[in-house]
Design an enzyme around this catalytic site. Structure first.
Site, PDB file in Angstrom:
ATOM      1  N   SER A  80     -45.116  15.170  65.876  1.00 19.17           N
ATOM      2  CA  SER A  80     -44.767  17.003  67.089  1.00 19.17           C
ATOM      3  C   SER A  80     -44.172  18.452  66.084  1.00 19.17           C
ATOM      4  O   SER A  80     -43.580  17.647  65.061  1.00 19.17           O
ATOM      5  CB  SER A  80     -45.048  16.773  68.225  1.00 19.17           C
ATOM      6  OG  SER A  80     -44.611  17.736  68.929  1.00 19.17           O
ATOM      7  N   TYR A 138     -37.762  13.366  73.516  1.00 22.14           N
ATOM      8  CA  TYR A 138     -39.486  13.507  72.567  1.00 22.14           C
ATOM      9  C   TYR A 138     -39.270  14.103  71.261  1.00 22.14           C
ATOM     10  O   TYR A 138     -40.162  13.300  69.799  1.00 22.14           O
ATOM     11  CB  TYR A 138     -40.520  14.035  73.277  1.00 22.14           C
ATOM     12  CG  TYR A 138     -41.684  14.192  73.382  1.00 22.14           C
ATOM     13  CD1 TYR A 138     -42.677  13.375  73.414  1.00 22.14           C
ATOM     14  CD2 TYR A 138     -42.164  15.349  72.368  1.00 22.14           C
ATOM     15  CE1 TYR A 138     -44.356  13.207  72.655  1.00 22.14           C
ATOM     16  CE2 TYR A 138     -43.382  15.655  71.762  1.00 22.14           C
ATOM     17  CZ  TYR A 138     -44.485  14.218  72.059  1.00 22.14           C
ATOM     18  OH  TYR A 138     -45.480  14.252  71.295  1.00 22.14           O
TER      19      TYR A 138
HETATM   20  P1  NAP Z   1     -52.923  11.550  75.441  1.00 19.43           P
HETATM   21  O1  NAP Z   1     -53.578  11.844  76.047  1.00 19.43           O
HETATM   22  O2  NAP Z   1     -51.755  11.304  76.480  1.00 19.43           O
HETATM   23  O3  NAP Z   1     -53.306   9.818  74.485  1.00 19.43           O
HETATM   24  C1  NAP Z   1     -52.204   8.747  74.852  1.00 19.43           C
HETATM   25  C2  NAP Z   1     -52.944   7.809  74.070  1.00 19.43           C
HETATM   26  O4  NAP Z   1     -51.833   6.643  73.730  1.00 19.43           O
HETATM   27  C3  NAP Z   1     -53.684   7.080  75.203  1.00 19.43           C
HETATM   28  O5  NAP Z   1     -54.772   6.567  74.869  1.00 19.43           O
HETATM   29  C4  NAP Z   1     -52.967   5.894  75.304  1.00 19.43           C
HETATM   30  O6  NAP Z   1     -53.997   5.217  75.729  1.00 19.43           O
HETATM   31  C5  NAP Z   1     -51.926   5.451  74.253  1.00 19.43           C
HETATM   32  N1  NAP Z   1     -50.854   4.520  74.753  1.00 19.43           N
HETATM   33  C6  NAP Z   1     -49.624   5.387  75.166  1.00 19.43           C
HETATM   34  N2  NAP Z   1     -48.736   4.359  74.980  1.00 19.43           N
HETATM   35  C7  NAP Z   1     -49.024   3.129  74.353  1.00 19.43           C
HETATM   36  C8  NAP Z   1     -49.033   2.379  73.751  1.00 19.43           C
HETATM   37  N3  NAP Z   1     -47.588   1.683  73.665  1.00 19.43           N
HETATM   38  N4  NAP Z   1     -49.392   1.546  73.151  1.00 19.43           N
HETATM   39  C9  NAP Z   1     -50.288   1.205  73.108  1.00 19.43           C
HETATM   40  N5  NAP Z   1     -50.989   3.229  73.200  1.00 19.43           N
HETATM   41  C10 NAP Z   1     -50.587   3.027  73.983  1.00 19.43           C
HETATM   42  O7  NAP Z   1     -51.779  12.039  74.070  1.00 19.43           O
HETATM   43  P2  NAP Z   1     -52.055  12.509  72.937  1.00 19.43           P
HETATM   44  O8  NAP Z   1     -51.742  13.917  73.791  1.00 19.43           O
HETATM   45  O9  NAP Z   1     -53.674  12.242  72.547  1.00 19.43           O
HETATM   46  O10 NAP Z   1     -51.246  12.303  72.086  1.00 19.43           O
HETATM   47  C11 NAP Z   1     -51.437  11.593  70.926  1.00 19.43           C
HETATM   48  C12 NAP Z   1     -49.905  11.388  69.989  1.00 19.43           C
HETATM   49  O11 NAP Z   1     -49.969  12.913  69.680  1.00 19.43           O
HETATM   50  C13 NAP Z   1     -48.984  10.808  70.582  1.00 19.43           C
HETATM   51  O12 NAP Z   1     -48.308  10.646  69.737  1.00 19.43           O
HETATM   52  C14 NAP Z   1     -48.290  12.872  71.076  1.00 19.43           C
HETATM   53  O13 NAP Z   1     -46.842  11.996  70.923  1.00 19.43           O
HETATM   54  C15 NAP Z   1     -48.780  13.375  69.680  1.00 19.43           C
HETATM   55  N6  NAP Z   1     -48.371  15.041  69.870  1.00 19.43           N
HETATM   56  C16 NAP Z   1     -49.736  15.269  70.797  1.00 19.43           C
HETATM   57  C17 NAP Z   1     -49.236  16.508  70.991  1.00 19.43           C
HETATM   58  C18 NAP Z   1     -50.563  17.517  72.742  1.00 19.43           C
HETATM   59  O14 NAP Z   1     -50.228  18.908  72.518  1.00 19.43           O
HETATM   60  N7  NAP Z   1     -51.274  16.737  72.781  1.00 19.43           N
HETATM   61  C19 NAP Z   1     -48.491  17.547  70.692  1.00 19.43           C
HETATM   62  C20 NAP Z   1     -47.283  16.907  69.966  1.00 19.43           C
HETATM   63  C21 NAP Z   1     -47.787  15.809  68.867  1.00 19.43           C
HETATM   64  P3  NAP Z   1     -53.557   4.130  77.242  1.00 19.43           P
HETATM   65  O15 NAP Z   1     -54.097   5.535  78.360  1.00 19.43           O
HETATM   66  O16 NAP Z   1     -54.494   3.045  77.270  1.00 19.43           O
HETATM   67  O17 NAP Z   1     -52.479   4.656  78.121  1.00 19.43           O
END
Ligand code: NAP
Length: 290
Positions: A180, A193
């Site tokens: 991130s 985080y």
């Molecule tokens: P999200 O919509 O909350 O989705 C998270 C995903 O990770 C879901 O598929 C969830 O599966 C899975 N997950 C969580 N814990 C897990 C575990 N222990 N083992 C396997 N799967 C797991 O999140 P997102 O926004 O798409 O974020 C994805 C990545 O991008 C993350 O690493 C986050 O830190 C990074 N990121 C996001 C943003 C943003 O603004 N959204 C910005 C910067 C970085 P389940 O639903 O089955 O639990």
């Protein structure tokens, strides 16, 4: 138990696409090559953690559309994981939904084994699974901080080590870590985080150096604010405040992140890129990084 591993291979279908050879060959629109091969000869095997929702889902679909064989990992959202796999199948691709906790060693071993048992190898690992526990550090308890590190850092470390065991035997592979932009610039309410994201920056650079002699590249993508479940819970007031700090004046879309990941994972030009940490943040980090 609900954590039991579900192994559900989908029907393999045949399709043709333009390519040259090996990983990095699927982006026909950019590469403009005229060689056509059957998909199952060259199609890269891609493992995407946390692929049931948000950014991981967009990455899995993009890689599936590009002709890859995609292991669609999820933790709790089995219905979503299966839907992503079915969508890839509908494009004519191959997908394998797989329940596993990416922060648990035994689960990660099963996850990697499932991809290898089904498709013989792993070409690309996309370490995407991540969680947030937001709050001022003064109010955060230690176990919440450890949980963030368990998934966001140690989970990626476990998957990297397990996938590398396969990749090093063939001197080929690409690993992409989703971190991130707050790991680069910091953020109020995200001490744990952002620290876990910064840890991934150091981990990416170090593993890039360690694995380079095996022809395995490691890069990281650092999204800013992207419209997913993770950011859906932010208050309207806070969202407005954030928007004022983003030069492009909007949140990003998961598909935009997936496009960058696809380039790093598949494009021939990316074969000379390793150890990079690439912001995709609408310019959010510009005012903070000199
Ligand atoms: P999200 O919509 O909350 O989705 C998270 C995903 O990770 C879901 O598929 C969830 O599966 C899975 N997950 C969580 N814990 C897990 C575990 N222990 N083992 C396997 N799967 C797991 O999140 P997102 O926004 O798409 O974020 C994805 C990545 O991008 C993350 O690493 C986050 O830190 C990074 N990121 C996001 C943003 C943003 O603004 N959204 C910005 C910067 C970085 P389940 O639903 O089955 O639990």
């Amino acid at each position: 138990s609900s954590r039991s591993l579900q192994f559900q291979p989908y029907q393999c279908r045949w399709r043709s696409f333009s390519t040259s050879s090996g990983v990095g060959s699927q982006d026909a629109s950019v590469e403009q090559t005229s060689v056509t091969v059957a998909q199952n000869v060259e199609s890269p095997v891609v493992v995407v953690t946390g692929a049931s929702k948000g950014i991981g889902r967009a990455i899995a679909l993009t890689m599936g559309k590009a002709g890859c064989k995609v292991l669609v990992n999820y933790l709790k959202s089995s219905k979503n994981g299966e839907e992503v796999s079915e969508e890839i199948e509908a494009y004519g691709g191959q997908a394998l939904p797989f329940q596993a906790d990416a922060s648990k060693e035994a689960d990660v071993r099963s996850l990697i084994k499932a991809a290898v048992d089904s498709w013989g190898t792993i070409d690309v690992l996309i370490n995407n699974a991540g969680i947030v526990h937001d709050g001022l550090l003064v109010r955060m308890n230690n176990s919440e901080g450890r949980q963030v590190f368990d998934v966001n850092f140690f989970g990626k470390r476990l998957c990297t080590k397990a996938a590398n065991e396969i990749m090093m035997t063939k001197n080929k592979g690409r690993i992409i870590n989703i971190t991130s932009v707050v790991g680069l610039i910091g953020n109020v309410g995200q001490a744990d985080y952002s620290a876990s994201a910064a840890a991934i920056k150091g981990f990416t650079r170090s593993t890039a150096k360690e694995y380079a002699r095996r022809n395995i590249t490691v890069n990281a993508v650092a999204p800013g604010f992207i419209s997913t479940d993770m950011t859906a819970t932010l208050s309207e007031d806070y969202k407005k405040k954030i928007l004022d700090t983003i030069p492009l004046g909007r949140f990003g879309q998961p598909e935009e992140v997936a496009g960058l990941v696809k380039f790093l994972a598949l494009h021939p030009a990316a074969s000379y890129m390793t150890g990079g940490v690439y912001p995709i943040d609408g310019g959010l980090s510009l005012s903070s990084i000199l």
